[in-house]
Design an enzyme around this catalytic site. Structure first.
Site, PDB file in Angstrom:
ATOM      1  N   HIS A  11       0.834  -1.202   0.000  1.00  0.00           N
ATOM      2  CA  HIS A  11       0.000   0.000   0.000  1.00  0.00           C
ATOM      3  C   HIS A  11       0.870   1.254   0.000  1.00  0.00           C
ATOM      4  O   HIS A  11       0.694   2.165  -0.822  1.00  0.00           O
ATOM      5  CB  HIS A  11      -0.903   0.029   1.233  1.00  0.00           C
ATOM      6  CG  HIS A  11      -1.957  -1.024   1.263  1.00  0.00           C
ATOM      7  ND1 HIS A  11      -1.675  -2.349   1.499  1.00  0.00           N
ATOM      8  CD2 HIS A  11      -3.309  -0.954   1.105  1.00  0.00           C
ATOM      9  CE1 HIS A  11      -2.799  -3.050   1.485  1.00  0.00           C
ATOM     10  NE2 HIS A  11      -3.814  -2.227   1.233  1.00  0.00           N
ATOM     11  N   HIS A  37      -0.480  -3.931   9.661  1.00  0.00           N
ATOM     12  CA  HIS A  37       0.942  -3.953   9.350  1.00  0.00           C
ATOM     13  C   HIS A  37       1.722  -3.562  10.593  1.00  0.00           C
ATOM     14  O   HIS A  37       1.240  -2.798  11.431  1.00  0.00           O
ATOM     15  CB  HIS A  37       1.286  -2.976   8.218  1.00  0.00           C
ATOM     16  CG  HIS A  37       1.186  -3.555   6.847  1.00  0.00           C
ATOM     17  ND1 HIS A  37       1.983  -4.593   6.406  1.00  0.00           N
ATOM     18  CD2 HIS A  37       0.372  -3.241   5.803  1.00  0.00           C
ATOM     19  CE1 HIS A  37       1.673  -4.887   5.150  1.00  0.00           C
ATOM     20  NE2 HIS A  37       0.689  -4.092   4.760  1.00  0.00           N
ATOM     21  N   ASP A  73       7.026  -2.628   8.477  1.00  0.00           N
ATOM     22  CA  ASP A  73       6.468  -2.860   7.141  1.00  0.00           C
ATOM     23  C   ASP A  73       6.231  -1.539   6.420  1.00  0.00           C
ATOM     24  O   ASP A  73       6.488  -1.422   5.214  1.00  0.00           O
ATOM     25  CB  ASP A  73       5.145  -3.628   7.234  1.00  0.00           C
ATOM     26  CG  ASP A  73       5.289  -4.937   7.983  1.00  0.00           C
ATOM     27  OD1 ASP A  73       6.380  -5.509   7.950  1.00  0.00           O
ATOM     28  OD2 ASP A  73       4.305  -5.368   8.608  1.00  0.00           O
TER      29      ASP A  73
END
Length: 286
Positions: free
Chosen positions: A204, A244, A248
């Site tokens: 993302h 997450h 990350d």
């Protein structure tokens, strides 16, 4: 030495009226080689002495005084801050107790977003709404990245995304991190359907960075700042839902910059090798 140098000078043959007729060069190979050897030896010795005189056989900072250190700290403060950070975290590393294997991972982002996590846990509809908005943002990233290639003919962002997601798949599969405790999933989140996904690293965040960098190259500043702001909100939501870990997200930012740079180098290498004629596959793609 004087004889050798004089042998190199051209001798002019003059007519009876005193004007030169033509130039005659004497050929003394041995004397010429002697002069060249003397010049090379003298220049080599002078270079060696200059090298020793400048460096003294020591690193440059070995000769620093206090008045030399202060300007370095002033003009190169960023490396100095990182140097202090290195010393600090060396101390932390040698004094920090490791998290036991029976305990959940320690994550600063989870601690920071604890109140958001409790809010989303108590309001499932709000969690689903934010998940749906996040999925829309992922669609915006994907649409822009594909648009730059198919419509604008600039494939760098698309190549970067291909590199990034392939690398993410390899790393995510190689070390499969446990799902954080308290994970708040939603069927409206991406990947849609609340299916499994790789934690490391955040695709993302990386995809948003790739799109933002391309916008900046095209001087689309408003769009770039909008994507950056949405990316920050996206990161907060991912931490709040425990979707997450903090690492990350941090690596996702670095991955966006890294793979954008690699895609640029790939384009440059293909352009340098591309044939001059148009209509080839390389010319069409790039």
């Amino acid at each position: 030495m004087n004889g050798a140098v004089s042998a190199l000078k051209p001798r002019h043959k003059r007519a009876s009226n005193g004007k030169p007729l033509h130039v005659v060069h004497t050929n003394h190979n041995s004397e010429v080689h002697q002069v060249q050897d003397l010049i090379m030896s003298s220049s080599s010795s002078s270079f060696s002495s200059k090298k020793l005189r400048v460096y003294g056989g020591k690193a440059s900072f070995m000769t620093w005084r206090l008045h030399d250190v202060l300007p370095v700290a002033k003009h190169h403060w960023i490396p100095c801050v990182f140097a202090m950070g290195l010393l600090f975290f060396m101390g932390v590393e040698y004094t920090l107790r490791m998290v036991p294997s029976s305990s959940p991972p320690f994550d600063v982002g989870f601690i920071t977003t604890r109140s958001l996590h409790l809010l989303l846990a108590s309001k499932p509809k709000l969690n689903t709404l934010l998940a749906g908005l996040n999925t829309v943002f992922v669609g915006m990233q994907t649409t822009y990245i594909v648009w730059t290639w198919l419509v604008e003919g600039r494939p760098r962002a698309t190549i970067s995304a291909l590199f990034m997601f392939t690398c993410r798949g390899i790393l995510g599969y190689s070390t499969q991190l446990p799902l954080p405790q308290g994970f708040l999933g939603s069927g409206a989140d991406f990947p849609v359907g609340n299916v499994s996904f790789f934690l490391f690293f955040s695709g993302h965040v990386a995809g948003s960075v790739i799109a933002s960098l391309d916008m900046r190259r095209m001087q689309r500043w408003e769009m770039a700042w909008t994507f950056d702001a949405l990316n920050v909100l996206q990161a907060l939501r991912l931490l709040g839902t425990r979707g997450h870990y903090t690492i990350d997200l941090a690596v996702g930012v670095g991955a966006g910059f890294l793979f954008d740079s690699l895609a640029g180098k790939y384009e440059e290498s293909k352009r340098s090798k591309a044939p001059t004629k148009t209509g080839t596959k390389e010319a069409f793609f790039l």
